[in-house]
Design an enzyme around this catalytic site. Structure first.
Site, PDB file in Angstrom:
ATOM      1  N   HIS A  25      51.153  48.079  36.096  1.00 50.46           N
ATOM      2  CA  HIS A  25      50.140  47.079  36.413  1.00 50.46           C
ATOM      3  C   HIS A  25      49.165  47.615  37.449  1.00 50.46           C
ATOM      4  CE1 HIS A  25      48.963  43.128  38.448  1.00 50.46           C
ATOM      5  NE2 HIS A  25      48.588  42.966  37.197  1.00 50.46           N
ATOM      6  N   GLU A  51      47.876  49.692  32.855  1.00 52.02           N
ATOM      7  CA  GLU A  51      47.028  48.512  32.715  1.00 52.02           C
ATOM      8  C   GLU A  51      45.899  48.540  33.738  1.00 52.02           C
ATOM      9  OE1 GLU A  51      46.915  45.822  35.018  1.00 52.02           O
ATOM     10  OE2 GLU A  51      45.899  44.303  33.838  1.00 52.02           O
ATOM     11  N   HIS A  66      39.801  44.380  39.758  1.00 55.44           N
ATOM     12  CA  HIS A  66      40.508  43.197  39.304  1.00 55.44           C
ATOM     13  C   HIS A  66      39.723  41.910  39.559  1.00 55.44           C
ATOM     14  CE1 HIS A  66      43.275  39.753  39.838  1.00 55.44           C
ATOM     15  NE2 HIS A  66      43.805  40.244  38.730  1.00 55.44           N
ATOM     16  N   GLU A 158      42.210  45.134  30.466  1.00 56.45           N
ATOM     17  CA  GLU A 158      42.001  43.691  30.520  1.00 56.45           C
ATOM     18  C   GLU A 158      40.532  43.389  30.783  1.00 56.45           C
ATOM     19  OE1 GLU A 158      44.437  41.255  33.112  1.00 56.45           O
ATOM     20  OE2 GLU A 158      42.927  39.647  33.054  1.00 56.45           O
TER      21      GLU A 158
END
Lengths: 416, 334
Positions: A25, A51, A66, A158
């Site tokens: 992550h 990720e 993020h 993402e």
């Protein structure tokens, strides 16, 4: 003895192919999130997938970050003191790539208090000048490391808040797909996966942008008026069936996979994983953070999700820790079952070989091999009931046949 | 009988598992590792993730006396200096680190090593030198903070082996690179033999200077090679002799020789025999760390090479560009 080693070795291989995937992550917990250094460590630790998150800059460049704002992980306040919005925060979409390149990145702090969010991690006050990277650089890092190490890892991208980017007339998904196209990364067999919380955006990527890349549906707890998609629907059986036409896996908040009581103890599993598997979707819950679980409770958590909830992988800040847990657990189970089986058989074999002459010994050894193979297959089948993958059975059967043939041929080299 | 056999087997497996953790020779990641551009913070991070016991780095001085982590005295093999500062080369066509200030060097981007003035990658199997990723030069301070920060966040202590490049060349510019290094380390309270810092250099007299004039208690390693290569003015023939090793024992903890000083190789890369250097070094309590084990360029069987140095030559560690491979080979053997 030799047979014992052989069985042990084959079982190791079997379990190695079957373990859940480990997804790093934002790279790893040990360095500032999403930096190239953090992604490199995830690659080196053996994470199957790395990720990352992407947002758009003012000039439509894909930045690996993020948050949609910069204050959690950069020194933007010091470099650009007058560019914040009325809420005091500086937004990625208000800056060009060239400006963003001047910033230094550090371990995450709470923007209001300047206190490090995860105190045990890399010191946020360190002067090491980490930098923001672009999606192009991240792709090149992955491909370059795969080439240099000979180990093929994958990237899980993402897309952050497509609906927010639409307000600025930007289609972030389209830019992501175009960037990937430029690197010839288009197929379901390429080492790229896309995920987002916006389920309708996944439909858009699949049916309007015609992408063949693998897609994961991120899911969280549904909040009316806040959530961008109806996760209550999408995690129902009907919703999962609906999703199975478009995506390859679900990436749910772990609280949707198991039921916790008020004290944080696990009471049971929800139906999510069961339904997902029914419709051929994998399940990869997030986020397993070791520094939030004292003592051995992290290990117990991982084991529960692995053996009871039966998820297909873990999204974790600590890929090295989970990999170690998955491998140790495998070895212990394998060792014990193998030992029981082969010890019993080896004993009988020894008795036989000392009693008979050479010709007869050959006959008895063949019997021995068959016996131990059968017993071993029983053990493996018992073990397999916890694995829930029919392909495992085929693989075990195949390897058993090979082992049987191998041990028969190698009789002259058996020693004990 | 059955129970007895079962117990034996269980104990054997238990022992095997424990042996995985038993001491093996040190593994030192040369310039970080082979998998990313050498000496970058990313390359160092990846060496740490691969569990290298030590990361080896090189330091040179800038014009404003800052310690830069770079292997060559010039910038042309690993950076785009030619494009950023086209007029700052010397007459030999090279751009020298010592001709630039730190803030100028920060404008450069770093890539995988090429043969200067060509587009040819020195190690073709490694990270693509044509990649557009903007790696950067690191300073020694940043390298130390990475080491300390990672030790804190991973709860694992790895060590830094700092090679001082060409102290005598730096003396020509009236700077003592060794003194600057020791001061920088002191600022981080890195001074004792149990601290995770080790220093090495080819100029043996500088090691003596560090030990006796600068009074450093840090661990020191003597790099050894052949005299004719002119790495320094030190007489390596002497330092490799019994008398030389005896003298080294008084101020260094180990020697780091070119591996060809420890064994004699044939043309095809196979090993002919062992020299007596390791035995002599051990006689005088000096550990031995040969360099450089490169899996991607070694002509012979790499596994046999490591095994030979481990069990026959009995070195105390390996300086290697592929620490993950060497660790795996060493742990397999146990």
């Amino acid at each position: 003895m030799f047979v014992f080693v052989l069985f042990f070795y084959y079982l190791e291989i079997c379990q190695g192919l079957q373990r859940p995937l480990v997804i790093g992550h934002r790279g790893v917990a040990y360095l500032p999130e999403l930096t190239l250094a953090s992604q490199s460590m995830a690659h080196a630790y053996g994470a199957d997938i790395i990720e990352i998150d992407v947002c758009l800059s003012r000039d439509d460049q894909l930045i690996i970050i993020h948050d949609t704002y910069l204050d959690g992980v950069t020194n933007v306040k010091d470099v650009f003191p007058n560019r914040n919005r009325t809420n005091g925060r500086n937004y990625v979409i208000d800056f060009t790539l060239e400006e963003l390149r001047i910033l230094t990145v550090r371990e995450r702090v709470n923007p209001s208090t300047n206190v490090q969010v995860y105190p045990l991690r890399f010191p946020s006050k360190s002067i090491v000048p980490f930098r923001l990277s672009t999606l192009n650089e991240t792709i090149e890092l992955l491909l370059g490391l795969n080439h240099a190490t000979g180990r093929q890892r994958q990237l899980l991208i993402e897309i952050k808040q497509p609906e927010y980017h639409v307000l600025y007339n930007k289609s972030i998904s389209k830019i992501v797909i175009e960037t990937l196209n430029a690197y010839n990364l288009t197929r379901s067999t390429d080492p790229i996966i896309i995920q987002t919380f916006n389920i309708e955006e996944l439909m858009h990527i699949r049916y309007n942008l015609h992408s063949q890349l693998r897609l994961f549906a991120l899911m969280t707890v549904y909040q009316a008026g806040v959530s961008v998609s109806d996760y209550d629907f999408y995690r129902s059986e009907e919703g999962i069936r609906n999703l199975s036409n478009t995506v390859q896996a679900l990436a749910p908040d772990h609280v949707l996979v198991v039921d916790y009581d008020i004290n944080g103890e696990i009471m049971g599993t929800s139906n999510l994983t069961k339904w997902a598997h029914q419709y051929n979707l994998n399940v990869y819950p997030y986020t397993f953070r070791k520094d939030l679980f004292p003592g051995s409770s992290f290990e117990k958590l991982v084991e529960y999700f692995w053996h009871i909830a039966q998820v297909d992988g873990f999204i974790t800040d600590h890929p090295d820790v989970i990999l170690q847990l998955l491998q140790n657990d495998t070895t212990v189970n394998t060792t014990f079952s193998t030992t029981l089986t082969t010890t019993f058989n080896t004993t009988s074999s020894t008795t036989l070989t000392t009693t008979f002459n050479t010709t007869l010994t050959t006959t008895s050894s063949t019997t021995f091999s068959t016996t131990s193979s059968t017993t071993l297959s029983t053990t493996i089948n018992t073990f397999n009931t916890t694995l829930n993958r029919s392909s495992a059975n085929f693989l075990h059967l195949f390897l058993l046949i090979i082992t049987f043939l191998f041990t028969s041929i190698k009789r002259s080299e058996l020693y004990f | 009988m059955f129970v007895y056999m079962l117990n034996i087997h269980l104990i054997l497996i238990f022992i095997v598992n424990i042996c995985q953790g038993i001491e093996r020779p040190l593994v030192i990641g040369h310039r970080g590792s082979a998998y990313l551009p050498e000496l970058t913070l990313e390359s160092q991070s990846i060496a740490h993730a691969y569990q290298a016991d030590m990361v080896e780095i090189d330091v040179c001085l800038t014009r404003d006396n800052q310690l830069i982590v770079i292997h060559d005295l010039y910038l042309n093999a690993v950076s785009n200096v030619k494009d950023i500062y086209p007029n700052r080369s010397r007459s030999d066509g090279y751009h020298y680190v010592i001709d630039f200030d730190l803030n100028e060097l920060r404008n450069l981007t770093i890539h995988e090593r090429i043969i200067p003035f060509t587009n040819t990658q020195v190690y073709p199997a490694r990270f693509p030198s044509s990649s557009s990723i903007p790696f950067h030069l690191a300073t020694l301070n940043e390298t130390i903070e990475l080491l300390l920060g990672l030790s804190h966040s991973t709860n694992q202590q790895y060590q830094l082996l700092i090679e001082i490049k060409n102290p005598e060349y730096h003396s020509q510019y009236n700077t003592s690179i060794s003194s600057i290094l020791i001061s920088t380390l002191q600022a981080y309270n890195l001074t004792e033999s149990h601290h995770p810092i080790v220093i090495q250099t080819f100029h043996i007299e500088d090691l003596l200077y560090i030990r006796e004039n600068l009074n450093s208690r840090l661990r020191l390693i003597a790099l050894l090679t052949w005299n004719h290569l002119n790495e320094s003015s030190s007489n390596f023939d002497f330092y490799r002799s019994e008398e030389g090793l005896q003298k080294l024992e008084t101020f260094v903890q180990a020697i780091a020789p070119n591996m060809e000083l420890l064994v004699n190789f044939a043309e095809d890369g196979s090993i002919i025999n062992v020299t007596n250097l390791t035995v002599l070094a051990h006689k005088y309590n000096l550990a031995v760390y040969p360099w450089t084990f490169r899996h991607d360029t070694y002509k012979g069987n790499f596994e046999q090479l490591i095994d030979f140095f481990h069990r026959t030559v009995q070195v105390d560690g390996f300086i290697t560009s592929q620490p993950d491979i060497v660790i795996e080979l060493l742990e397999k053997k146990i």
